[in-house]
Design a protein around this motif. Structure first.
Motif, PDB file in Angstrom:
ATOM      1  N   GLU A  36      -1.519 -19.124  45.936  1.00 44.71           N
ATOM      2  CA  GLU A  36      -1.251 -20.501  45.622  1.00 44.71           C
ATOM      3  C   GLU A  36      -0.281 -20.627  44.518  1.00 44.71           C
ATOM      4  O   GLU A  36       0.126 -20.069  43.512  1.00 44.71           O
ATOM      5  CB  GLU A  36      -2.777 -21.207  44.878  1.00 44.71           C
ATOM      6  CG  GLU A  36      -2.512 -22.594  44.522  1.00 44.71           C
ATOM      7  CD  GLU A  36      -3.879 -23.033  44.093  1.00 44.71           C
ATOM      8  OE1 GLU A  36      -4.481 -24.007  44.676  1.00 44.71           O
ATOM      9  OE2 GLU A  36      -4.586 -22.472  43.073  1.00 44.71           O
ATOM     10  N   LYS A  37       0.859 -21.614  44.957  1.00 41.54           N
ATOM     11  CA  LYS A  37       1.749 -22.034  43.846  1.00 41.54           C
ATOM     12  C   LYS A  37       1.847 -23.482  43.355  1.00 41.54           C
ATOM     13  O   LYS A  37       1.729 -24.341  44.243  1.00 41.54           O
ATOM     14  CB  LYS A  37       3.145 -21.842  44.404  1.00 41.54           C
ATOM     15  CG  LYS A  37       4.139 -21.898  43.595  1.00 41.54           C
ATOM     16  CD  LYS A  37       5.596 -21.424  43.896  1.00 41.54           C
ATOM     17  CE  LYS A  37       6.620 -21.608  43.109  1.00 41.54           C
ATOM     18  NZ  LYS A  37       6.492 -21.576  41.581  1.00 41.54           N
ATOM     19  N   THR A  38       1.685 -23.458  42.095  1.00 37.58           N
ATOM     20  CA  THR A  38       1.604 -24.952  41.572  1.00 37.58           C
ATOM     21  C   THR A  38       2.294 -24.779  40.319  1.00 37.58           C
ATOM     22  O   THR A  38       1.937 -23.933  39.175  1.00 37.58           O
ATOM     23  CB  THR A  38       0.092 -25.400  41.314  1.00 37.58           C
ATOM     24  OG1 THR A  38      -0.580 -24.340  40.112  1.00 37.58           O
ATOM     25  CG2 THR A  38      -1.050 -25.458  42.517  1.00 37.58           C
ATOM     26  N   ARG A  39       3.142 -25.766  40.205  1.00 40.50           N
ATOM     27  CA  ARG A  39       4.116 -25.890  39.044  1.00 40.50           C
ATOM     28  C   ARG A  39       4.561 -24.425  38.608  1.00 40.50           C
ATOM     29  O   ARG A  39       5.458 -24.154  39.308  1.00 40.50           O
ATOM     30  CB  ARG A  39       3.366 -26.610  37.711  1.00 40.50           C
ATOM     31  CG  ARG A  39       3.029 -27.959  38.149  1.00 40.50           C
ATOM     32  CD  ARG A  39       2.262 -28.643  36.929  1.00 40.50           C
ATOM     33  NE  ARG A  39       1.081 -29.140  37.477  1.00 40.50           N
ATOM     34  CZ  ARG A  39      -0.184 -28.967  36.780  1.00 40.50           C
ATOM     35  NH1 ARG A  39      -0.182 -28.214  35.906  1.00 40.50           N
ATOM     36  NH2 ARG A  39      -1.202 -29.314  37.551  1.00 40.50           N
TER      37      ARG A  39
END
Length: 183
Positions: free
Chosen positions: A48-51
């Motif tokens: 998962e990639k967030t910010r």
């Protein structure tokens, strides 16, 4: 979480997924040993990639309960979650173990555990860090009673505000207005 709590949960016809923390070192070591020596019944990997974060979560489920103390009532699964990634530019690696009275797939456990963290991050973190709730002295003296009065008044004022907004927007029937806004 004490073994007695697991018993109470099972006795109330419910299930549990419980993080095994440092206060249960024997159980924690046992889960880590099983994960090192055995193949999991189920494995799920998600990235998962967030910010500014990139996280890869590997969830492994084991149903080999040999060596687990029988005092852990209802236990059917051992779960190991490994999180590897970066926050900003800093690397991190953490492993968390869980026990559960459910026999489910790694993907199902991943979804449930992630859902729990969503609540933790969206609600508790905001209250603790942003609103300084952990540093609050509201538990001392008359403060708790005063706060409960303030909360009750705030609810009352918000209800009255909502009624006034509905009436000012031409709604003569509040029941109809609330039904319209819900659909």
């Amino acid at each position: 979480m004490p073994k007695k709590t697991c018993q109470l949960i099972i006795d109330s016809a419910n299930d549990y997924v419980i993080a095994v923390k440092d206060n249960q070192p024997k159980l924690h070591r046992h889960i880590q040993r099983i994960a090192a020596l055995r193949s999991p019944t189920s494995r799920y990997i998600a990235t998962e990639k967030t910010r500014d974060r990139l996280t890869t979560r590997t969830v492994e489920v084991f149903h080999d309960l040999n060596g687990i103390d029988s005092g852990w009532t209802g236990i059917k699964s051992l779960i190991r979650v490994e999180r590897v990634g970066t926050r900003g530019r800093k690397q991190y690696h953490e492993v968390v173990c869980y026990i559960s009275s459910l026999k489910s797939s790694a993907q199902d456990f991943a979804c449930g555990i992630r859902g729990h963290w969503s609540i933790e991050n969206c609600l508790h973190w905001v209250k603790d860090v942003v609103l300084d709730e952990d540093d609050s002295t509201i538990r001392l003296g008359n403060a708790p009673a005063n706060l409960s009065i303030v909360r009750a008044l705030a609810k009352l004022l918000l209800r009255r505000l909502a009624l006034n907004i509905l009436r000012r927007n031409g709604h003569s029937s509040i029941t109809t207005a609330t039904l319209i806004s819900l659909s």
